[in-house]
Write an enzyme that holds these catalytic residues in place. Structure first.
Site, PDB file in Angstrom:
ATOM      1  N   GLY A 104     -10.189  18.757  10.354  1.00  0.00           N
ATOM      2  CA  GLY A 104     -10.138  17.909   9.174  1.00  0.00           C
ATOM      3  C   GLY A 104     -10.296  16.455   9.576  1.00  0.00           C
ATOM      4  O   GLY A 104     -10.165  16.119  10.768  1.00  0.00           O
ATOM      5  N   GLN A 126      -9.071   7.326   8.675  1.00  0.00           N
ATOM      6  CA  GLN A 126      -9.062   7.524  10.133  1.00  0.00           C
ATOM      7  C   GLN A 126     -10.284   6.890  10.804  1.00  0.00           C
ATOM      8  O   GLN A 126     -10.287   6.687  12.008  1.00  0.00           O
ATOM      9  CB  GLN A 126      -8.990   9.025  10.483  1.00  0.00           C
ATOM     10  N   CYS A 159      -2.999  15.631  15.125  1.00  0.00           N
ATOM     11  CA  CYS A 159      -3.726  14.632  14.354  1.00  0.00           C
ATOM     12  C   CYS A 159      -4.678  13.909  15.290  1.00  0.00           C
ATOM     13  O   CYS A 159      -4.288  13.513  16.393  1.00  0.00           O
ATOM     14  CB  CYS A 159      -2.746  13.631  13.740  1.00  0.00           C
ATOM     15  N   LEU A 160      -5.925  13.737  14.845  1.00  0.00           N
ATOM     16  CA  LEU A 160      -6.914  13.072  15.696  1.00  0.00           C
ATOM     17  C   LEU A 160      -6.561  11.602  15.906  1.00  0.00           C
ATOM     18  O   LEU A 160      -7.037  10.992  16.862  1.00  0.00           O
ATOM     19  CB  LEU A 160      -8.317  13.213  15.082  1.00  0.00           C
ATOM     20  N   HIS A 212      -2.259  17.770   4.867  1.00  0.00           N
ATOM     21  CA  HIS A 212      -2.253  16.760   5.940  1.00  0.00           C
ATOM     22  C   HIS A 212      -3.291  15.664   5.630  1.00  0.00           C
ATOM     23  O   HIS A 212      -3.009  14.473   5.771  1.00  0.00           O
ATOM     24  CB  HIS A 212      -2.564  17.470   7.263  1.00  0.00           C
ATOM     25  N   GLU A 213      -4.484  16.080   5.182  1.00  0.00           N
ATOM     26  CA  GLU A 213      -5.551  15.102   4.911  1.00  0.00           C
ATOM     27  C   GLU A 213      -5.240  14.253   3.678  1.00  0.00           C
ATOM     28  O   GLU A 213      -5.486  13.042   3.678  1.00  0.00           O
ATOM     29  CB  GLU A 213      -6.911  15.804   4.740  1.00  0.00           C
ATOM     30  N   HIS A 247      -2.974  11.512   4.509  1.00  0.00           N
ATOM     31  CA  HIS A 247      -3.660  10.349   5.111  1.00  0.00           C
ATOM     32  C   HIS A 247      -4.110   9.375   4.023  1.00  0.00           C
ATOM     33  O   HIS A 247      -4.068   8.161   4.221  1.00  0.00           O
ATOM     34  CB  HIS A 247      -4.908  10.801   5.892  1.00  0.00           C
TER      35      HIS A 247
HETATM   36  O1  K1U Z   1      -6.512  14.789  10.148  1.00  0.00           O
HETATM   37  C1  K1U Z   1      -6.624  14.965  11.347  1.00  0.00           C
HETATM   38  O2  K1U Z   1      -6.160  14.173  12.140  1.00  0.00           O
HETATM   39  C2  K1U Z   1      -7.321  16.200  11.853  1.00  0.00           C
HETATM   40  C3  K1U Z   1      -6.356  17.280  12.303  1.00  0.00           C
HETATM   41  C4  K1U Z   1      -6.106  18.218  11.138  1.00  0.00           C
HETATM   42  C5  K1U Z   1      -4.921  19.133  11.217  1.00  0.00           C
HETATM   43  C6  K1U Z   1      -4.638  19.875  12.344  1.00  0.00           C
HETATM   44  C7  K1U Z   1      -3.556  20.729  12.354  1.00  0.00           C
HETATM   45  C8  K1U Z   1      -2.784  20.872  11.254  1.00  0.00           C
HETATM   46  C9  K1U Z   1      -3.062  20.127  10.144  1.00  0.00           C
HETATM   47  C10 K1U Z   1      -4.135  19.268  10.117  1.00  0.00           C
HETATM   48  C11 K1U Z   1      -6.993  18.013  13.475  1.00  0.00           C
HETATM   49  O3  K1U Z   1      -8.031  18.571  13.355  1.00  0.00           O
HETATM   50  S1  K1U Z   1      -6.139  17.987  14.981  1.00  0.00           S
HETATM   51  C12 K1U Z   1      -7.157  19.030  16.028  1.00  0.00           C
HETATM   52  C13 K1U Z   1      -7.001  20.483  15.763  1.00  0.00           C
HETATM   53  O4  K1U Z   1      -6.091  20.887  15.076  1.00  0.00           O
HETATM   54  C14 K1U Z   1      -7.974  21.448  16.314  1.00  0.00           C
HETATM   55  C15 K1U Z   1      -8.968  21.059  17.156  1.00  0.00           C
HETATM   56  C16 K1U Z   1      -9.872  21.992  17.654  1.00  0.00           C
HETATM   57  C17 K1U Z   1      -9.767  23.321  17.312  1.00  0.00           C
HETATM   58  C18 K1U Z   1      -8.755  23.721  16.478  1.00  0.00           C
HETATM   59  C19 K1U Z   1      -7.871  22.795  15.975  1.00  0.00           C
HETATM   60 ZN    ZN Z   2      -4.349  13.485  10.873  1.00  0.00          ZN
END
Ligand code: K1U
Ligand code: ZN
Length: 173
Positions: free
Chosen positions: A45, A50, A94-95, A136-137, A140
């Protein structure tokens, strides 16, 4: 175009984002950049703040495994119209807070209404990882991060780690 992802703490990640008035070609290009940035990260996401854009736009693709077809979703002005009473706990990342994970409890299912890339309203019910991710998004877009659900000590510890990471990255530039 892949855009740089802001790292917490950053005042742009704390802002209440502005609604999108109209889904223009510029908005379409923003969504394209967001999907490219999300897939490259990699993530499931991404929300516009972000990448420093203070608008109510999110993208997601929570399809697991390489045998399943991708399902990129673009949402303008997403709104939760219903939340289940039952909750589910997921270890979120979270990225904008790299390499930090914590369990967060949220409604297990949500119904979301949004405007699509074609400018038309859409509504869908989400469960599992999709439900966690869309909440989560949307957080944000309201200036809220998953660490805001944690206790003060844990949140401060993660924030200090991110300040250190940002100092190290700035020195390497
Ligand atoms: O919003 C963001 O920062 C993105 C975030 C979204 C998220 C992850 C986990 C739970 C709720 C929301 C991410 O994508 S973090 C990276 C991640 O979860 C992932 C990366 C590669 C493969 C699988 C998952
Ligand atoms: Zn996030």
């Amino acid at each position: 175009m892949i855009r740089p992802i802001l790292i917490h703490p950053d005042p742009r990640l704390k802002k209440l984002c502005e609604p999108v008035a109209e889904v223009t070609a510029d908005m379409g290009r923003l969504a394209e950049d967001m999907l490219e940035t999300m897939y490259a990260a990699p993530g499931i996401g991404l929300a516009a703040p972000q990448i420093g854009v203070i608008k109510r736009v999110i993208v997601m693709d929570c399809v697991k495994g390489e045998d399943e077809a991708p399902r990129p979703l673009v949402m303008f002005n997403p709104e939760i119209t219903w939340s289940s009473e039952d909750l589910s706990t997921y270890e979120e990342g979270c990225l904008s807070i790299p390499d930090q994970y914590a369990e967060v409890q949220r409604p297990a299912e949500v119904r979301v209404r949004w405007t699509g890339l074609d400018g038309k309203p859409q509504e869908e019910q989400f469960a599992g990882l999709w439900a966690t991710c869309v909440q989560h998004e949307i957080d944000h877009l309201n200036g809220k991060l998953f660490i805001d659900y944690l206790g003060l000590m844990r949140r401060q510890m993660i924030t200090r780690k991110m300040e250190k990471l940002k100092r190290e990255r700035a020195r390497q530039e």
